[in-house]
Scaffold this motif. Structure first.
Motif, PDB file in Angstrom:
ATOM      1  N   ASN A  46      41.548  40.455  46.800  1.00 51.80           N
ATOM      2  CA  ASN A  46      41.561  39.084  46.270  1.00 51.80           C
ATOM      3  C   ASN A  46      41.161  39.109  44.798  1.00 51.80           C
ATOM      4  N   ASP A  49      39.490  35.970  42.860  1.00 56.45           N
ATOM      5  CA  ASP A  49      38.265  35.371  43.382  1.00 56.45           C
ATOM      6  C   ASP A  49      37.157  35.548  42.340  1.00 56.45           C
ATOM      7  N   THR A  52      33.279  35.600  43.440  1.00 61.40           N
ATOM      8  CA  THR A  52      32.844  36.893  43.945  1.00 61.40           C
ATOM      9  C   THR A  52      32.672  37.886  42.807  1.00 61.40           C
TER      10      THR A  52
END
Length: 89
Positions: A46, A49, A52
């Motif tokens: 991902n 993201d 994160t």
């Protein structure tokens, strides 16, 4: 959650000392390393993201400051944890 209570206690038993000291620098560094590796794998899948990614950067900074502290206090413990976790290439 990706890290169960048993897995966390196992990390601290292995790196935190004889009684699984959760406050030891080695135990904290080992836990941060586990979390950093998990977040790195997540970001490979991902890539957009950004929350994160921010968390990962903060964790790396925390681990770096703990490693700096350990290096100033006891260089042999620092070298042992670096070798055990394979942080340097």
């Amino acid at each position: 959650m990706y890290l169960s209570k048993e897995a966390k206690s196992e990390i601290f038993k292995k790196h935190g000392g004889a009684e699984g000291n959760t406050g030891s620098a080695e135990g904290q560094i080992a836990l941060f390393t586990y979390r950093i590796n998990h977040l790195t794998e997540h970001l490979k899948k991902n890539r957009k993201d950004f929350n994160t990614e921010r968390s990962l950067v903060k964790l790396v900074g925390k681990r770096r400051s703990l490693l700096d502290y350990l290096m100033k206090k006891d260089i042999t413990r620092y070298r042992a944890i670096i070798k055990e976790l394979g942080l340097r290439k």
